[in-house]
Design a protein around this motif. Sequence first.
Motif, short mmCIF file in Angstrom:
data_model
loop_
_atom_site.label_atom_id
_atom_site.label_comp_id
_atom_site.label_asym_id
_atom_site.label_seq_id
_atom_site.Cartn_x
_atom_site.Cartn_y
_atom_site.Cartn_z
N PRO A 357 -73.97 13.55 -3.01
CA PRO A 357 -73.82 14.29 -1.75
C PRO A 357 -72.55 13.86 -1.02
O PRO A 357 -72.15 12.68 -1.08
CB PRO A 357 -75.07 13.91 -0.96
N LEU A 358 -71.91 14.79 -0.34
CA LEU A 358 -70.66 14.52 0.36
C LEU A 358 -70.83 14.69 1.86
O LEU A 358 -71.80 15.30 2.32
CB LEU A 358 -69.56 15.46 -0.15
N VAL A 359 -69.88 14.19 2.60
CA VAL A 359 -69.88 14.33 4.05
C VAL A 359 -68.67 15.18 4.45
O VAL A 359 -67.54 14.86 4.09
CB VAL A 359 -69.81 12.96 4.75
N ASP A 360 -68.92 16.29 5.15
CA ASP A 360 -67.86 17.14 5.68
C ASP A 360 -66.90 17.61 4.58
O ASP A 360 -65.69 17.37 4.63
CB ASP A 360 -67.07 16.43 6.77
N ALA A 361 -67.46 18.29 3.59
CA ALA A 361 -66.64 18.79 2.49
C ALA A 361 -66.93 20.27 2.25
O ALA A 361 -68.05 20.75 2.48
CB ALA A 361 -66.89 18.00 1.22
N ILE A 362 -65.90 20.97 1.77
CA ILE A 362 -66.02 22.35 1.34
C ILE A 362 -65.64 22.38 -0.14
O ILE A 362 -64.54 21.98 -0.51
CB ILE A 362 -65.09 23.28 2.14
N LEU A 363 -66.57 22.84 -0.99
CA LEU A 363 -66.32 22.93 -2.42
C LEU A 363 -66.05 24.39 -2.78
O LEU A 363 -66.77 25.29 -2.31
CB LEU A 363 -67.53 22.43 -3.22
N THR A 364 -65.03 24.63 -3.61
CA THR A 364 -64.62 26.01 -3.91
C THR A 364 -64.62 26.27 -5.42
O THR A 364 -63.59 26.58 -6.00
CB THR A 364 -63.22 26.30 -3.34
N PRO A 365 -65.77 26.17 -6.09
CA PRO A 365 -65.79 26.33 -7.55
C PRO A 365 -65.75 27.78 -8.01
O PRO A 365 -66.32 28.67 -7.36
CB PRO A 365 -67.12 25.70 -7.93
N HIS A 366 -65.08 28.02 -9.13
CA HIS A 366 -65.32 29.27 -9.86
C HIS A 366 -66.56 29.05 -10.72
O HIS A 366 -67.09 27.92 -10.81
CB HIS A 366 -64.08 29.70 -10.64
N PRO A 367 -67.09 30.09 -11.38
CA PRO A 367 -68.35 29.92 -12.12
C PRO A 367 -68.33 28.81 -13.16
O PRO A 367 -69.34 28.11 -13.33
CB PRO A 367 -68.56 31.30 -12.76
N GLY A 368 -67.21 28.61 -13.85
CA GLY A 368 -67.13 27.55 -14.83
C GLY A 368 -67.26 26.17 -14.19
O GLY A 368 -67.97 25.29 -14.70
N GLU A 369 -66.56 25.97 -13.07
CA GLU A 369 -66.67 24.70 -12.36
C GLU A 369 -68.05 24.51 -11.77
O GLU A 369 -68.60 23.40 -11.77
CB GLU A 369 -65.60 24.64 -11.26
N ALA A 370 -68.64 25.60 -11.28
CA ALA A 370 -70.00 25.51 -10.76
C ALA A 370 -70.97 25.08 -11.85
O ALA A 370 -71.89 24.29 -11.61
CB ALA A 370 -70.42 26.86 -10.17
N ALA A 371 -70.78 25.60 -13.06
CA ALA A 371 -71.64 25.22 -14.18
C ALA A 371 -71.54 23.72 -14.47
O ALA A 371 -72.55 23.05 -14.71
CB ALA A 371 -71.28 26.04 -15.41
N ARG A 372 -70.31 23.20 -14.43
CA ARG A 372 -70.14 21.76 -14.68
C ARG A 372 -70.78 20.94 -13.56
O ARG A 372 -71.39 19.89 -13.81
CB ARG A 372 -68.66 21.44 -14.83
N LEU A 373 -70.66 21.39 -12.33
CA LEU A 373 -71.25 20.66 -11.21
C LEU A 373 -72.78 20.64 -11.27
O LEU A 373 -73.41 19.74 -10.73
CB LEU A 373 -70.79 21.28 -9.89
N LEU A 374 -73.35 21.65 -11.91
CA LEU A 374 -74.81 21.77 -11.98
C LEU A 374 -75.36 21.44 -13.37
O LEU A 374 -76.56 21.67 -13.61
CB LEU A 374 -75.24 23.18 -11.57
N ASP A 375 -74.52 20.94 -14.26
CA ASP A 375 -74.96 20.67 -15.64
C ASP A 375 -75.60 21.92 -16.24
O ASP A 375 -76.67 21.85 -16.88
CB ASP A 375 -75.96 19.51 -15.67
N SER A 376 -74.94 23.04 -16.07
CA SER A 376 -75.47 24.32 -16.51
C SER A 376 -74.43 25.02 -17.37
O SER A 376 -73.59 24.37 -18.00
CB SER A 376 -75.86 25.16 -15.29
N ASP A 377 -74.48 26.33 -17.43
CA ASP A 377 -73.49 27.10 -18.17
C ASP A 377 -73.09 28.31 -17.34
O ASP A 377 -73.82 28.73 -16.42
CB ASP A 377 -74.03 27.56 -19.54
N THR A 378 -71.95 28.88 -17.65
CA THR A 378 -71.39 29.95 -16.83
C THR A 378 -72.29 31.17 -16.78
O THR A 378 -72.44 31.80 -15.71
CB THR A 378 -70.00 30.35 -17.35
N SER A 379 -72.90 31.53 -17.90
CA SER A 379 -73.76 32.72 -17.90
C SER A 379 -74.95 32.55 -16.97
O SER A 379 -75.38 33.50 -16.30
CB SER A 379 -74.22 33.05 -19.32
#
Length: 491
Positions: A357-379
């Motif tokens: 968890p972060l303090v005062d942050a804005i994350l701007t992922p595209h779907p591929g980056e979101a997948a990596r952040l969630l240990d998931s996949d783009t689809s």
Amino acid sequence: MSATYPLFDNAAGKALDQHATTALGGDGYLLMQRAGQAAWQCLLQHWPQARRLVVVCGPGNNGGDGYVLARLARRAGRQVTVVHLQAHSPRSGLAQRACTDYLGVGGQVEWFQHELPDADVVVDALFGIGLDRAPDAASSRLIDAINSQPAPVLALDVPSGVDAQRGSVATVAVVASCTLQFIGQHIGLRTGAALEYGGALAFDDLDVPVQVFAQVAAQATLLEPEFISRCLLARRRNTHKGESGRVVCVGGGHGTAGAVVLAAEAALRSGAGLVAVATRERHLPAILARRPEIMAHGIESGDDLPPLLATADCIALGPGLGQGEWASGLHALTMASGKPLVLDADALNLLAKRPAPLVDAILTPHPGEAARLLDSDTSSIQRDRFAAAQALVERFQSVIVLKGAGTIIAAPGQLPRVINAGNPGMAVGGMGDLLTGVIAALRGQGLAAFEAASAGALIHSLAADEAAAKEGERGLLPSDLLPWLRYWVNH
């Protein structure tokens, strides 16, 4: 014009229908007749010369709306044929009543065999929001037939096969020329794959009493251009650059200095008073030659970075950063700075390796980056973009800008927002770096994180639409947006 519009999921959509029916005296057929009338008027507005209509009806109330439209069109002198699958005779009482009324004016109904009759317009009244799974084999063949014929298609409420809540398509869906939504606008039609199928989105509230909408909570809001002026107030006449925000952009490893320069230029064009770049020493001459307004700092040692970060109102971390030793060192120092952050690109990839968890942050992922952040996949991310955005919020306790067609902005304790702008020309390297700079500039100017992310994503997409309108979408470059960023932050 409103700056935002409510968006509803399927459960809320059904609740709106129920409350609207109650408000109109409990007669659901009255509401169905209004929907059919609105659909008929929409068809006349878009295709006034159409004489031959084919209305594809399903077994439920969406099909009932189609029967009402068919009856009105026939009474207006149009040649109308209703087509349905053999298994799709009207099942609901309202649909049966609408079918009976259509037959009562001499209407014709045909079972679908292999292809549709010739038409000037085809109306999709097959499923609406009632389908929450992949269409069966027979329905898929009918949808394929709708898509393979040459006439424009008007979809009622939802293109059949599109998940109106998630915006995904399981297998096949109607590709509509226009989709007319009734009572409430559907959350899923504004993001992801659904944007390929809906065509021009229209809306009719069917004159439902306003108190109905107070009884059902929205699940997201759609942002329109007017939202920007709500966030960006006029500056004081006696203002100075220090009041306009100090932004530090950290990134630009070997061979990728352009990314951090784009972020810095975007921050300047979005109104930041002072913009600095922390990058490799060798990049300084090129940066200063391109944009002398940038304060460029060569950072080769971690000891050099903290004093620069201490001056920032907001730090943009990630454009062109890389993931090597130099990048990891700058990443760690920036994350520990205690300053408001906007994270993109390799800053997100490094975060994915050690999520927290972060303090005062804005994350701007595209779907591929979101997948990596969630240990998931783009689809999986694209299958339900709203769920993915919420999962990111919960995991990082931060504002999330899930990029892509129909960008979603989500934050802890906030109703998600969806951007109603943008175009396929934005699918080019560097667009995300530009967005990072815009958001960092707005955050540095004092906007709260959720507002900065929302307004920044909207400004970025509107600027892209303006730039594409001049010369076209193909070949659009991030730097083409810079003049239009300035336009929209002053608009």
